[in-house]
Scaffold this motif. Structure first.
Motif, PDB file in Angstrom:
ATOM      1  N   ASN A 187       0.828  -1.202   0.000  1.00  0.00           N
ATOM      2  CA  ASN A 187       0.000   0.000   0.000  1.00  0.00           C
ATOM      3  C   ASN A 187       0.866   1.258   0.000  1.00  0.00           C
ATOM      4  OD1 ASN A 187      -2.569   1.083  -0.195  1.00  0.00           O
ATOM      5  ND2 ASN A 187      -2.764   1.385   2.003  1.00  0.00           N
ATOM      6  N   LEU A 188       1.988   1.192  -0.713  1.00  0.00           N
ATOM      7  CA  LEU A 188       2.898   2.325  -0.830  1.00  0.00           C
ATOM      8  C   LEU A 188       2.735   2.961  -2.197  1.00  0.00           C
ATOM      9  CD1 LEU A 188       6.182   0.824   0.688  1.00  0.00           C
ATOM     10  CD2 LEU A 188       4.655   2.486   1.758  1.00  0.00           C
ATOM     11  N   PRO A 189       3.150   4.241  -2.333  1.00  0.00           N
ATOM     12  CA  PRO A 189       3.096   4.872  -3.653  1.00  0.00           C
ATOM     13  C   PRO A 189       3.901   4.064  -4.652  1.00  0.00           C
ATOM     14  CG  PRO A 189       3.568   6.488  -1.943  1.00  0.00           C
ATOM     15  CD  PRO A 189       3.667   5.139  -1.294  1.00  0.00           C
ATOM     16  N   TYR A 190       3.450   4.099  -5.898  1.00  0.00           N
ATOM     17  CA  TYR A 190       4.126   3.335  -6.940  1.00  0.00           C
ATOM     18  C   TYR A 190       5.559   3.812  -7.166  1.00  0.00           C
ATOM     19  CZ  TYR A 190      -0.034   0.738  -8.223  1.00  0.00           C
ATOM     20  OH  TYR A 190      -1.105  -0.118  -8.204  1.00  0.00           O
ATOM     21  N   SER A 191       5.904   4.964  -6.590  1.00  0.00           N
ATOM     22  CA  SER A 191       7.262   5.474  -6.717  1.00  0.00           C
ATOM     23  C   SER A 191       8.136   5.042  -5.544  1.00  0.00           C
ATOM     24  CB  SER A 191       7.248   7.008  -6.798  1.00  0.00           C
ATOM     25  OG  SER A 191       6.628   7.559  -5.648  1.00  0.00           O
ATOM     26  N   GLY A 192       7.625   4.184  -4.650  1.00  0.00           N
ATOM     27  CA  GLY A 192       8.376   3.738  -3.483  1.00  0.00           C
ATOM     28  C   GLY A 192       9.574   2.893  -3.889  1.00  0.00           C
ATOM     29  N   SER A 193      10.421   2.585  -2.897  1.00  0.00           N
ATOM     30  CA  SER A 193      11.648   1.849  -3.157  1.00  0.00           C
ATOM     31  C   SER A 193      11.363   0.384  -3.468  1.00  0.00           C
ATOM     32  CB  SER A 193      12.578   1.944  -1.942  1.00  0.00           C
ATOM     33  OG  SER A 193      13.695   1.115  -2.116  1.00  0.00           O
ATOM     34  N   GLU A 194      11.832  -0.077  -4.621  1.00  0.00           N
ATOM     35  CA  GLU A 194      11.636  -1.469  -4.996  1.00  0.00           C
ATOM     36  C   GLU A 194      12.549  -2.396  -4.196  1.00  0.00           C
ATOM     37  OE1 GLU A 194      12.010  -1.843  -9.213  1.00  0.00           O
ATOM     38  OE2 GLU A 194      10.334  -0.491  -9.632  1.00  0.00           O
TER      39      GLU A 194
END
Length: 250
Positions: free
Chosen positions: A181-188
């Motif tokens: 449930n993190l932004p799609y720009s979060g750390s992969e």
């Protein structure tokens, strides 16, 4: 057919949501205030609730807490409040997702699908088998070759998300959005670390995968092994790095 309960005091927005969701094949009921919405959630057991925070009789956060005390129904907060404290409070109080007005119906529809997949509603409660791997969404258990797997909460959520889409390549950005449930720009890197731990518990490595396959530049795929000796050669994804030992359940 998915049953959606809309709890929204603005009559124009409420009518628009009911109409648009109905046109997309959902069964829709609605309430104009918090207490009526809570009663409908108890009486009708909807598949998902769309909850506005700015209600005339109850603050949406209070209603969310009350609902969570008696039901595990997935809740998507739909509100004009876009400040971090409101988002954090809603998620901490048990919301499954948070959508800020104004929004497109295609986005909301995708959020509903994602929440239903993530929470295992409807047919998604059945046990999923991929090769010798079995994942039970309702019991939140998994086994391999009949032996139970000791998974953390996040490891299980990651495995379940992939098991629901066997043989499909799922991007890490999607996993961040739907599992964490993190932004799609979060750390992969978050996905990479949990993937490494999960591989270890499945008895495989990135260099010699059996179930979890990295697709360079795209994402991950969960597939049944072709045979017990299958190895896809050297790892090509970021998860080939060695991750630390898993800590407490996340």
């Amino acid at each position: 057919m998915t049953h959606v309960l809309v709890i929204e005091d603005d009559s124009a927005i409420r009518s628009s949501l009911v109409r648009s969701l109905s046109e997309r094949g959902h069964a829709v009921s609605s309430a104009a205030n918090g207490l009526a919405g809570l009663q409908q959630a108890l009486d009708q057991t909807p598949d998902v609730v769309l909850l506005d925070l700015g209600l005339p009789d109850l603050d949406g956060h209070s209603l969310l807490t009350m609902l969570r005390a008696v039901r595990d129904t997935p809740v998507i907060v739909v509100t004009a409040r876009d400040d971090d404290p409101s988002v954090v409070a809603a998620l901490d109080n048990g919301a499954d997702d948070y959508v800020v007005k104004p929004f497109g119906m295609d986005q909301l529809q995708a959020r509903i699908r994602a929440v239903l997949r993530r929470t295992g509603s409807g047919d998604a409660d059945r046990v999923i088998t991929v090769g010798a791997l079995a994942v039970d969404p309702a019991a939140r258990t998994a086994s391999l070759d009949g032996a139970p797997l000791e998974l953390t909460r996040r490891e299980f959520d990651l495995l379940l998300h992939l098991a629901r889409r066997p043989d499909e390549v799922v991007t890490k950005r999607e996993i961040l959005g739907e599992v964490w449930n993190l932004p799609y720009s979060g750390s992969e890197r978050t996905v990479d670390v949990h993937l490494s731990w999960l591989r270890r518990k499945l008895g495989e490595t990135a260099a010699h995968p059996r179930y979890l396959h990295s697709v360079r530049g795209v994402g991950l795929r969960l597939s049944a092994p072709q045979d017990t000796g299958t190895a896809d050669g050297p790892a090509t994804g970021e998860d080939a790095t060695t991750a630390p030992e898993p800590g407490p359940a996340r």
